[in-house]
Design a protein around this motif. Structure first.
Motif, PDB file in Angstrom:
ATOM      1  N   ASN A  85       6.340   1.127  -2.858  1.00  0.00           N
ATOM      2  CA  ASN A  85       6.641  -0.272  -2.577  1.00  0.00           C
ATOM      3  C   ASN A  85       8.128  -0.508  -2.318  1.00  0.00           C
ATOM      4  OD1 ASN A  85       5.516  -3.030  -2.416  1.00  0.00           O
ATOM      5  ND2 ASN A  85       6.903  -3.444  -4.119  1.00  0.00           N
ATOM      6  N   SER A  86       8.986   0.349  -2.848  1.00  0.00           N
ATOM      7  CA  SER A  86      10.430   0.180  -2.649  1.00  0.00           C
ATOM      8  C   SER A  86      10.923   0.827  -1.362  1.00  0.00           C
ATOM      9  CB  SER A  86      11.192   0.774  -3.841  1.00  0.00           C
ATOM     10  OG  SER A  86      10.952   2.171  -3.943  1.00  0.00           O
ATOM     11  N   SER A  87      10.047   1.558  -0.672  1.00  0.00           N
ATOM     12  CA  SER A  87      10.442   2.196   0.577  1.00  0.00           C
ATOM     13  C   SER A  87      10.452   1.186   1.715  1.00  0.00           C
ATOM     14  CB  SER A  87       9.488   3.350   0.912  1.00  0.00           C
ATOM     15  OG  SER A  87       8.197   2.850   1.195  1.00  0.00           O
ATOM     16  N   SER A  88      10.916   1.617   2.873  1.00  0.00           N
ATOM     17  CA  SER A  88      11.094   0.709   4.014  1.00  0.00           C
ATOM     18  C   SER A  88       9.790   0.047   4.437  1.00  0.00           C
ATOM     19  CB  SER A  88      11.682   1.482   5.203  1.00  0.00           C
ATOM     20  OG  SER A  88      12.924   2.053   4.864  1.00  0.00           O
ATOM     21  N   TYR A  89       8.699   0.775   4.365  1.00  0.00           N
ATOM     22  CA  TYR A  89       7.422   0.242   4.850  1.00  0.00           C
ATOM     23  C   TYR A  89       6.454  -0.087   3.730  1.00  0.00           C
ATOM     24  CZ  TYR A  89       9.450   1.975   9.124  1.00  0.00           C
ATOM     25  OH  TYR A  89      10.303   2.202  10.155  1.00  0.00           O
ATOM     26  N   GLY A  90       6.958  -0.044   2.503  1.00  0.00           N
ATOM     27  CA  GLY A  90       6.157  -0.485   1.379  1.00  0.00           C
ATOM     28  C   GLY A  90       4.888   0.317   1.194  1.00  0.00           C
ATOM     29  N   VAL A  91       3.894  -0.334   0.614  1.00  0.00           N
ATOM     30  CA  VAL A  91       2.619   0.315   0.308  1.00  0.00           C
ATOM     31  C   VAL A  91       1.768   0.469   1.565  1.00  0.00           C
ATOM     32  CG1 VAL A  91       0.542   0.121  -1.128  1.00  0.00           C
ATOM     33  CG2 VAL A  91       2.719  -0.698  -2.000  1.00  0.00           C
ATOM     34  N   TRP A  92       2.079  -0.299   2.599  1.00  0.00           N
ATOM     35  CA  TRP A  92       1.222  -0.325   3.786  1.00  0.00           C
ATOM     36  C   TRP A  92       1.146   1.021   4.504  1.00  0.00           C
ATOM     37  CZ3 TRP A  92      -2.516  -3.435   4.623  1.00  0.00           C
ATOM     38  CH2 TRP A  92      -2.476  -4.741   4.120  1.00  0.00           C
ATOM     39  N   SER A  93       2.257   1.735   4.572  1.00  0.00           N
ATOM     40  CA  SER A  93       2.206   3.044   5.231  1.00  0.00           C
ATOM     41  C   SER A  93       1.340   4.016   4.435  1.00  0.00           C
ATOM     42  CB  SER A  93       3.620   3.610   5.406  1.00  0.00           C
ATOM     43  OG  SER A  93       4.260   3.762   4.158  1.00  0.00           O
ATOM     44  N   PHE A  94       1.379   3.875   3.106  1.00  0.00           N
ATOM     45  CA  PHE A  94       0.537   4.709   2.233  1.00  0.00           C
ATOM     46  C   PHE A  94      -0.942   4.426   2.482  1.00  0.00           C
ATOM     47  CE2 PHE A  94      -1.581   4.763  -2.060  1.00  0.00           C
ATOM     48  CZ  PHE A  94      -1.766   6.133  -2.116  1.00  0.00           C
ATOM     49  N   ILE A  95      -1.317   3.141   2.486  1.00  0.00           N
ATOM     50  CA  ILE A  95      -2.726   2.783   2.704  1.00  0.00           C
ATOM     51  C   ILE A  95      -3.167   3.151   4.114  1.00  0.00           C
ATOM     52  CG2 ILE A  95      -4.319   0.838   2.923  1.00  0.00           C
ATOM     53  CD1 ILE A  95      -2.988  -0.453   0.582  1.00  0.00           C
ATOM     54  N   THR A  96      -2.296   2.895   5.101  1.00  0.00           N
ATOM     55  CA  THR A  96      -2.645   3.218   6.489  1.00  0.00           C
ATOM     56  C   THR A  96      -2.858   4.716   6.660  1.00  0.00           C
ATOM     57  OG1 THR A  96      -1.345   1.325   7.280  1.00  0.00           O
ATOM     58  CG2 THR A  96      -1.929   3.014   8.896  1.00  0.00           C
ATOM     59  N   GLY A  97      -1.973   5.518   6.059  1.00  0.00           N
ATOM     60  CA  GLY A  97      -2.130   6.971   6.142  1.00  0.00           C
ATOM     61  C   GLY A  97      -3.419   7.448   5.498  1.00  0.00           C
ATOM     62  N   ARG A  98      -3.728   6.888   4.332  1.00  0.00           N
ATOM     63  CA  ARG A  98      -4.984   7.235   3.661  1.00  0.00           C
ATOM     64  C   ARG A  98      -6.187   6.798   4.483  1.00  0.00           C
ATOM     65  NH1 ARG A  98      -5.150   8.648  -2.186  1.00  0.00           N
ATOM     66  NH2 ARG A  98      -7.289   7.967  -1.911  1.00  0.00           N
ATOM     67  N   PHE A  99      -6.064   5.637   5.148  1.00  0.00           N
ATOM     68  CA  PHE A  99      -7.153   5.156   5.996  1.00  0.00           C
ATOM     69  C   PHE A  99      -7.381   6.092   7.183  1.00  0.00           C
ATOM     70  CE2 PHE A  99      -8.061   2.837   9.974  1.00  0.00           C
ATOM     71  CZ  PHE A  99      -9.393   2.546   9.742  1.00  0.00           C
ATOM     72  N   ILE A 100      -6.288   6.501   7.836  1.00  0.00           N
ATOM     73  CA  ILE A 100      -6.409   7.403   8.981  1.00  0.00           C
ATOM     74  C   ILE A 100      -7.118   8.691   8.567  1.00  0.00           C
ATOM     75  CG2 ILE A 100      -5.116   8.857  10.607  1.00  0.00           C
ATOM     76  CD1 ILE A 100      -2.964   6.640  10.613  1.00  0.00           C
ATOM     77  N   TRP A 101      -6.696   9.243   7.415  1.00  0.00           N
ATOM     78  CA  TRP A 101      -7.312  10.479   6.942  1.00  0.00           C
ATOM     79  C   TRP A 101      -8.779  10.270   6.593  1.00  0.00           C
ATOM     80  CZ3 TRP A 101      -7.732  15.356   6.965  1.00  0.00           C
ATOM     81  CH2 TRP A 101      -8.479  16.005   5.986  1.00  0.00           C
ATOM     82  N   THR A 102      -9.082   9.231   5.847  1.00  0.00           N
ATOM     83  CA  THR A 102     -10.457   8.984   5.425  1.00  0.00           C
ATOM     84  C   THR A 102     -11.361   8.723   6.624  1.00  0.00           C
ATOM     85  OG1 THR A 102      -9.676   8.065   3.334  1.00  0.00           O
ATOM     86  CG2 THR A 102     -11.941   7.548   3.962  1.00  0.00           C
ATOM     87  N   PHE A 103     -10.857   7.978   7.599  1.00  0.00           N
ATOM     88  CA  PHE A 103     -11.613   7.699   8.814  1.00  0.00           C
ATOM     89  C   PHE A 103     -12.004   9.008   9.509  1.00  0.00           C
ATOM     90  CE2 PHE A 103     -11.552   7.129  13.448  1.00  0.00           C
ATOM     91  CZ  PHE A 103     -12.562   6.199  13.604  1.00  0.00           C
TER      92      PHE A 103
END
Length: 277
Positions: free
Chosen positions: A99-117
């Motif tokens: 959450n403290s990084s430049s793109y927050g939690v969203w890049s984490f969730i998006t990356g997990r989504f891409i992989w899971t998809f």
């Protein structure tokens, strides 16, 4: 561009984890085959009775059942993803860092989504290929590809939106263990009212309207019409279902993003998004 690079880095981490620990991937494949196979045999048992209610799909209950179960399993995995991702990062004490990084939690969730998809897509294709070419599940010889892709992508986006709404309850309702109530409710309603396991025609007329409030109904109906009956955009039901799913996907994603962002802000202004020691 940097956001996507960050998201793909998280997806790559999931891939590397699978390479080091392939057992989970193997078990996921086995689980998908077992679940689909179980319902395949149930459908064989009920075939003679159920075929009478499926004239729209060529009267083939086995194909109806297998396709519904395979696509529903995929949708359920996508819907559970956001909450599972936040839960894992929180208890591993990584969520505050993300959450403290430049793109927050969203890049984490998006990356997990891409992989899971991609992960679920490979399993889904494998199960369907086995069902069609080995077991003999019937599909149309000329499946309209574009409508099928459209139904699948809208279904995935709707489930992602619902999953984000559910993930917001990690902070809004302090659901930090067990099953989250929103996606649980959607899952239960879908299993009962969306026609995954049986034709909607057998439901009492007075409660059939509930089916039309659940996007899974339109997704599974459309996918079956495309794969079993070979209907494309020329079919009115296919067009209407796609339009309804487009609306569902927009609404669910907007609500999911808004509710999740508000939940993160609320948590950050309170005790933070990490574990308070």
């Amino acid at each position: 561009m940097m956001f996507l690079k960050s998201a793909f880095s998280f997806a790559k981490l999931e891939y590397r984890a699978m390479r080091f620990y392939p057992t989970s991937f193997v078990l996921a494949i086995i689980q998908s085959f077992v679940t689909t196979g179980m319902w395949f045999f149930v459908s064989l048992f009920l075939k003679e009775y159920a075929d009478q209610s499926l004239s729209l799909y060529g009267g083939d209950f086995v194909s109806y059942m297998v396709i519904g179960v395979v696509f529903f399993q995929n949708a359920a995995a996508i819907m559970a993803l956001p909450y599972q991702s936040i839960n894992a990062a929180f208890w591993d004490k990584r969520l505050e860092v993300y959450n403290s990084s430049s793109y927050g939690v969203w890049s984490f969730i998006t990356g997990r989504f891409i992989w899971t998809f991609l992960y679920q897509l490979v399993i889904q294709i494998g199960v369907l290929t086995f069902a069609i070419y080995v077991v003999g599940v019937n599909v149309n010889a000329h499946i309209p590809v574009i409508p099928l892709i459209a139904f699948y992508l809208f279904f995935v986006l709707i489930c992602l939106g619902f999953g984000l709404i559910g993930a917001s309850n990690f902070f809004n309702l302090e659901v930090k263990q067990g099953r989250e109530p929103f996606t649980w409710l959607v899952d239960v309603l879908a299993r009962i009212f969306s026609g995954i396991y049986y034709p909607l025609a057998i439901l009492p007329f007075g409660i059939q309207f509930i089916s039309r409030l659940i996007p899974h109904t339109y997704a599974l109906e459309g996918i079956r019409l495309v794969m079993i009956s070979g209907f494309g955009f020329e079919n009115e039901i296919v067009r209407n279902n796609l339009l309804i799913m487009l609306c569902f996907s927009i609404v669910s994603l907007v609500l999911g993003i808004l509710t999740f962002n508000k939940a993160i802000d609320k948590a950050y202004k309170g005790n933070g998004v990490g574990i308070v020691v």
